[in-house]
Enzyme design. Structure first.
Site, mmCIF file in Angstrom:
data_model
loop_
_atom_site.group_PDB
_atom_site.id
_atom_site.type_symbol
_atom_site.label_atom_id
_atom_site.label_comp_id
_atom_site.label_asym_id
_atom_site.label_seq_id
_atom_site.Cartn_x
_atom_site.Cartn_y
_atom_site.Cartn_z
ATOM 1 N N GLU A 38 31.989 50.437 44.226
ATOM 2 C CA GLU A 38 33.385 50.873 44.100
ATOM 3 C C GLU A 38 33.598 51.708 42.849
ATOM 4 O O GLU A 38 34.238 51.260 41.901
ATOM 5 C CB GLU A 38 34.281 49.635 44.060
ATOM 6 N N GLY B 197 35.263 54.157 40.367
ATOM 7 C CA GLY B 197 36.600 54.705 40.137
ATOM 8 C C GLY B 197 36.509 55.762 39.054
ATOM 9 O O GLY B 197 36.591 56.967 39.302
ATOM 10 N N ARG C 260 44.972 53.953 26.408
ATOM 11 C CA ARG C 260 43.596 53.477 26.245
ATOM 12 C C ARG C 260 43.138 53.431 24.791
ATOM 13 O O ARG C 260 42.315 52.598 24.442
ATOM 14 C CB ARG C 260 42.623 54.303 27.104
ATOM 15 N N CYS D 216 57.850 54.982 19.000
ATOM 16 C CA CYS D 216 58.273 54.325 17.772
ATOM 17 C C CYS D 216 57.349 53.134 17.535
ATOM 18 O O CYS D 216 57.741 51.983 17.716
ATOM 19 C CB CYS D 216 59.714 53.882 17.948
HETATM 20 N N1 LLP Z 1 35.699 47.286 41.474
HETATM 21 C C1 LLP Z 1 36.200 46.241 40.778
HETATM 22 C C2 LLP Z 1 36.211 44.921 41.400
HETATM 23 C C3 LLP Z 1 36.696 46.438 39.478
HETATM 24 O O1 LLP Z 1 37.162 45.390 38.796
HETATM 25 C C4 LLP Z 1 36.679 47.716 38.903
HETATM 26 C C5 LLP Z 1 37.216 47.959 37.566
HETATM 27 C C6 LLP Z 1 36.165 48.794 39.667
HETATM 28 C C7 LLP Z 1 35.680 48.535 40.953
HETATM 29 C C8 LLP Z 1 36.116 50.212 39.157
HETATM 30 O O2 LLP Z 1 35.283 50.341 38.057
HETATM 31 P P1 LLP Z 1 34.947 51.806 37.469
HETATM 32 O O3 LLP Z 1 34.008 52.488 38.443
HETATM 33 O O4 LLP Z 1 36.218 52.554 37.357
HETATM 34 O O5 LLP Z 1 34.301 51.533 36.171
HETATM 35 N N2 LLP Z 1 41.452 49.840 32.334
HETATM 36 C C9 LLP Z 1 40.069 49.885 31.893
HETATM 37 C C10 LLP Z 1 39.101 49.745 33.042
HETATM 38 C C11 LLP Z 1 39.238 48.441 33.766
HETATM 39 C C12 LLP Z 1 38.303 48.362 34.931
HETATM 40 C C13 LLP Z 1 38.504 47.104 35.684
HETATM 41 N N3 LLP Z 1 37.796 47.035 36.912
HETATM 42 C C14 LLP Z 1 39.836 51.214 31.157
HETATM 43 O O6 LLP Z 1 40.777 51.979 31.008
HETATM 44 O O7 LLP Z 1 38.727 51.468 30.706
#
Ligand code: LLP
Length: 432
Positions: free
Chosen positions: A291, A293, A331, A362
């Site tokens: 998955e 992202g 972030r 602020c």
């Molecule tokens: N699948 C599951 C079950 C996840 O928990 C996550 C990310 C992904 C896929 C996607 O992971 P990626 O390929 O995007 O690394 N807000 C944080 C990132 C939190 C990610 C949580 N889970 C940031 O801005 O770095």
């Protein structure tokens, strides 16, 4: 090229994104604004799809993690590219559905899906529900029985891997709010409960080790543990899982200090390891799902701001204040995430002005970057923060009642609004 093929400098000395002049885009669409090079997003989708096909096998597929970036147009693009999707909330499900995304290709996640969420997922025809706990399994069984449905499920299993990444984004350790751990024996009883439940069809297992991971070791370790678990489950229950979903996680190059990543080579290396481990554990190779992202959308996106003031405190530092900040990109405030900042108006000049880029909120912690160098800016210059395509718009808020920026898609030399800018009317719309 600056950092990624999306970014360059034109004859006017301006930063370009997907070949378009970002200073002109800022004039046309206003700032702050998110830009997204959708041709680059499509290229990443294709890279993942073909590498999965070649190295994980034809039944394997990438599922785009909508938590990284979520709006209708993007789901349409993901559908066109033939990827599945990972949705993590009813809001993401509704967005995918409204975009006409094939819901049978959706995996629905979350460690606390409410009864209403589960009912909605069944009504929308979600392909797989990734069940996180025995409580959820019981709730789902009841709801499914009531609807005469028999949902396909995966079980979220915790393999207990520390991916050596930022603590706040580790979700695969044993001490985790997500899933049931192998190490404690709870995963075994979870599987038995799912197999005994007549209202669901168990298709396999899901795990997630973490995010922003640069090498394959954590994934290889997770596959090793999960394939051993598959083998043991077959031995104890007779169930041979046809699907293994190993979550998201490949990293992205945010600054020159991060390594460049060859995703295809990583997937190939992981595929070889998976084949070896299947043979070792004596299991038939399951369909491998992942998955991604961040790695699909991050590099394709940047954010444009207008500089409002440049203040140098003698003996301390220089603050460059811009017209956005933690509401559009939390972030840095949350994780001290490093970014590459470019003075888009003077991109051909030497980046020799060390500064801290501050947002407009602020709140002293409202910073976008510290200790970066840009070509010396003055009020009215356009500043670009690169590689903001993931976890920026999706994590944006209205803190300080600041409207969210628009998402402008760039493709084939054209710019189009994919999500319009919030207005002040939008901000007060829900107030009674
Ligand atoms: N699948 C599951 C079950 C996840 O928990 C996550 C990310 C992904 C896929 C996607 O992971 P990626 O390929 O995007 O690394 N807000 C944080 C990132 C939190 C990610 C949580 N889970 C940031 O801005 O770095």
């Amino acid at each position: 090229m600056i950092l990624h093929p999306t970014y360059d400098v034109n004859a006017a000395g301006h930063l370009t994104a997907a070949g378009l002049d970002t200073v002109e885009l800022a004039r046309e669409f206003g700032t702050p604004a998110y830009l997204l090079d959708t041709d680059a997003v499509r290229a990443m989708c294709r890279l993942y799809k073909s590498a999965f096909h070649d190295f994980f096998g034809p039944a394997s597929t990438p599922a785009f993690a909508g938590k990284a970036l979520c709006y209708k147009g993007l789901y349409r693009l993901i559908a066109e590219e033939g990827l599945a999707a990972d949705c993590v909330s009813p809001g993401e499900l509704v967005t995918a559905h409204a975009a006409g995304f094939p819901m049978a290709k959706v995996f629905f996640h979350g460690n606390n899906k409410t009864d209403a969420d589960l009912a909605l997922a069944l009504d929308l025809g979600v392909g797989h529900i990734v069940v996180d706990s025995p409580d959820e399994l019981e709730a789902l069984a009841q709801i499914a029985a009531g609807k005469g449905a028999k949902p396909r499920i995966l079980l979220r299993i915790t393999p207990g891997i520390d991916p050596h990444t930022h603590k706040k984004i580790i979700t695969g350790n044993v001490d985790s709010k997500f899933g049931m751990a192998i190490a404690t024996g709870q995963a075994d009883s979870f599987v038995k409960a799912a197999l005994a439940c007549p209202f669901v069809t168990l298709d396999g297992f899901h795990c997630h080790v973490g995010s922003q991971i640069f090498d394959i070791e954590p994934f290889r370790d997770a596959c090793d543990i999960m394939l051993a678990f598959l083998a043991r489950t077959r031995q104890t229950t007779g169930f041979e899982a046809p699907v293994l979903n190993i979550g998201g996680g490949f990293g992205v190059r945010y600054t020159e200090r991060d390594p460049a990543i060859d995703y295809r080579a990583n997937i190939q290396a992981l595929g070889t390891e998976i084949d070896r481990m299947c043979a070792l554990h004596g299991v038939k190779k399951p369909a491998i799902l992942m998955e991604p992202g961040r790695s699909i959308v991050a590099a394709a996106g940047c954010t444009l701001y207008t500089v409002g003031s440049v203040k140098t405190i003698p003996g301390f530092r220089s603050y460059v204040s811009v017209d956005g900040g933690m509401p559009d990109n939390p972030r840095y405030a949350l994780y001290q995430s490093a970014y590459t900042v470019v003075n888009a108006s003077r991109a051909a000049e030497k980046a020799a002005f060390p500064c801290t880029v501050a947002g407009r909120c602020c709140e002293s912690g409202d910073l976008l970057a510290e200790d970066v160098s840009v070509a010396k800016p003055s009020r009215g210059d356009i500043l670009a923060v690169l590689v903001t395509g993931a976890y920026n718009y999706s994590m944006a808020s209205n803190y300080n009642r600041i409207p969210r920026p628009p998402v402008i898609e760039l493709s084939g030399g054209k710019a189009t609004v994919a999500v319009r800018r919030e207005t002040y009317d939008d901000l007060i719309r829900l107030d009674v």
